[in-house]
Design a protein around this motif. Structure first.
Motif, short mmCIF file in Angstrom:
data_model
loop_
_atom_site.label_atom_id
_atom_site.label_comp_id
_atom_site.label_asym_id
_atom_site.label_seq_id
_atom_site.Cartn_x
_atom_site.Cartn_y
_atom_site.Cartn_z
N VAL A 164 9.57 -5.83 -18.27
CA VAL A 164 9.91 -5.74 -19.68
C VAL A 164 9.09 -6.75 -20.47
N THR A 165 8.78 -6.38 -21.70
CA THR A 165 7.87 -7.18 -22.50
C THR A 165 8.42 -8.55 -22.85
N PHE A 166 9.75 -8.70 -22.92
CA PHE A 166 10.31 -9.99 -23.34
C PHE A 166 10.40 -10.99 -22.19
N LEU A 167 10.04 -10.56 -20.96
CA LEU A 167 10.02 -11.48 -19.84
C LEU A 167 8.63 -11.73 -19.27
N VAL A 168 7.77 -10.73 -19.33
CA VAL A 168 6.45 -10.82 -18.71
C VAL A 168 5.39 -10.40 -19.72
N SER A 169 4.43 -11.28 -19.96
CA SER A 169 3.35 -10.97 -20.90
C SER A 169 2.35 -10.00 -20.27
N ARG A 170 1.48 -9.46 -21.12
CA ARG A 170 0.45 -8.56 -20.60
C ARG A 170 -0.46 -9.31 -19.64
N GLU A 171 -0.83 -10.52 -19.97
CA GLU A 171 -1.70 -11.30 -19.08
C GLU A 171 -1.04 -11.54 -17.73
N GLU A 172 0.26 -11.79 -17.74
CA GLU A 172 0.98 -12.05 -16.49
C GLU A 172 1.06 -10.78 -15.63
N ILE A 173 1.34 -9.64 -16.25
CA ILE A 173 1.46 -8.44 -15.44
C ILE A 173 0.10 -7.99 -14.91
N GLU A 174 -0.96 -8.22 -15.68
CA GLU A 174 -2.29 -7.86 -15.19
C GLU A 174 -2.70 -8.72 -14.00
N ALA A 175 -2.10 -9.90 -13.87
CA ALA A 175 -2.39 -10.75 -12.72
C ALA A 175 -1.86 -10.16 -11.42
N TYR A 176 -0.98 -9.16 -11.51
CA TYR A 176 -0.47 -8.48 -10.32
C TYR A 176 -1.45 -7.44 -9.79
N ALA A 177 -2.55 -7.20 -10.48
CA ALA A 177 -3.47 -6.12 -10.13
C ALA A 177 -3.99 -6.21 -8.69
N PRO A 178 -4.41 -7.38 -8.18
CA PRO A 178 -4.91 -7.41 -6.80
C PRO A 178 -3.88 -6.92 -5.78
N ALA A 179 -2.62 -7.31 -5.94
CA ALA A 179 -1.58 -6.86 -5.02
C ALA A 179 -1.34 -5.36 -5.17
N LEU A 180 -1.37 -4.88 -6.41
CA LEU A 180 -1.20 -3.45 -6.66
C LEU A 180 -2.31 -2.64 -6.01
N LEU A 181 -3.56 -3.06 -6.20
CA LEU A 181 -4.69 -2.32 -5.64
C LEU A 181 -4.69 -2.36 -4.12
N ALA A 182 -4.26 -3.47 -3.54
CA ALA A 182 -4.14 -3.54 -2.08
C ALA A 182 -3.12 -2.53 -1.58
N ALA A 183 -2.03 -2.36 -2.33
CA ALA A 183 -1.00 -1.40 -1.92
C ALA A 183 -1.50 0.03 -2.00
N THR A 184 -2.19 0.40 -3.08
CA THR A 184 -2.68 1.77 -3.21
C THR A 184 -3.72 2.08 -2.13
N GLU A 185 -4.54 1.11 -1.80
CA GLU A 185 -5.53 1.33 -0.73
C GLU A 185 -4.84 1.55 0.61
N ALA A 186 -3.80 0.78 0.88
CA ALA A 186 -3.08 0.93 2.16
C ALA A 186 -2.30 2.24 2.21
N LEU A 187 -1.84 2.73 1.07
CA LEU A 187 -1.06 3.97 1.04
C LEU A 187 -1.92 5.22 1.18
N ALA A 188 -3.18 5.14 0.81
CA ALA A 188 -4.03 6.33 0.75
C ALA A 188 -4.01 7.17 2.03
N PRO A 189 -4.13 6.57 3.23
CA PRO A 189 -4.13 7.41 4.44
C PRO A 189 -2.77 8.01 4.78
N LEU A 190 -1.70 7.57 4.11
CA LEU A 190 -0.35 7.97 4.47
C LEU A 190 0.19 9.09 3.60
N LEU A 191 -0.49 9.42 2.50
CA LEU A 191 0.00 10.43 1.58
C LEU A 191 -0.80 11.71 1.70
#
Length: 239
Positions: free
Chosen positions: A212-239
């Motif tokens: 939610v916007t009142f707890l996490v800024s855009r800059e803070e949520i974008e900092a999660y990108a490396p973990a997000l991209l690692a997850a999508t790469e790991a999921l690719a062979p399973l879907l």
């Protein structure tokens, strides 16, 4: 209806994607009828054509399977769980289905709020982080056809509602590797999302981190990108 169900069973049988001739034989449906039914099922996202006149399960059929079974392979749950523990926010897994996406998994974050999303919910592509990440990996002519067919309905004052604005945003998504939904689909909700790609580079679905916007800024949520991209790469062979 009976013919369509037999064809779906034949397409979903182990060892796919299956040749058209094998689908026809297994379903005991005339080839001309089978071809028309497969075309309709493909358009609706239940079947996905492959090279060599072969057909496999489409994203909507996979989503339906997940809803019926109430789960997915343990490794998928583990990957999503690691992402949720890393970022502490709500995590979604969705599959692409025609003009929309369908949530097949949701893990609530360690936060004092709950989002309204639920497994089985269908969401638009143009206003969600997962949706925009999917669109960014489709050919522009396919994106324009989707816009022409589904339109760009305004969900909030921040929704991108013109083809030019959306196409420019998709270029930015490709450059950074993930998409941002900054209150474009729902007020006060901020997400980042990335596509899960098949072996041919076609987007199967995607994963998002939601807060939610009142707890996490855009800059803070974008900092999660490396973990997000690692997850999508790991999921690719399973879907």
């Amino acid at each position: 209806m009976e013919k369509s169900m037999r064809i779906l069973e034949a397409v979903a049988a182990p060892g796919g994607p299956h040749r058209l001739t094998d689908v026809v034989a297994a379903a005991a449906v005339p080839k001309s009828s089978a071809f028309r039914i497969l075309a309709s099922l493909t358009e609706q996202g239940f079947v996905r054509p492959q090279s060599g006149s072969r057909y496999g399960a489409g994203p909507r059929l996979r989503a339906l399977s997940a809803l019926v079974s109430g789960g997915e392979p343990a490794s998928i749950g583990r990957i999503l769980g690691v992402l949720r523990e890393t970022v502490g926010q709500t995590v979604h897994l969705a599959l692409h289905s025609g003009q929309s996406l369908t949530y097949i998994r949701k893990l609530e974050g360690d936060q004092p709020f709950r989002t309204a999303s639920r497994v089985g919910m269908r969401m638009p592509l143009h206003s969600t982080a997962i949706g925009k990440s999917i669109l960014a990996h489709l050919p522009e002519e396919e994106v324009r056809a989707l816009i022409e067919s589904a339109g760009l309905p305004r969900r909030t004052p921040k929704t991108l509602t013109t083809p030019g604005a959306l196409l420019a945003e998709l270029e930015a998504v490709r450059d950074r590797g993930f998409a941002v939904d900054d209150e474009e689909n729902e007020p006060t909700i901020r997400c980042i999302g990335a596509a899960v790609l098949g072996p041919d580079g076609h987007p199967i679905g995607g994963v998002s981190v939601t807060t939610v916007t009142f707890l996490v800024s855009r800059e803070e949520i974008e900092a999660y990108a490396p973990a997000l991209l690692a997850a999508t790469e790991a999921l690719a062979p399973l879907l």
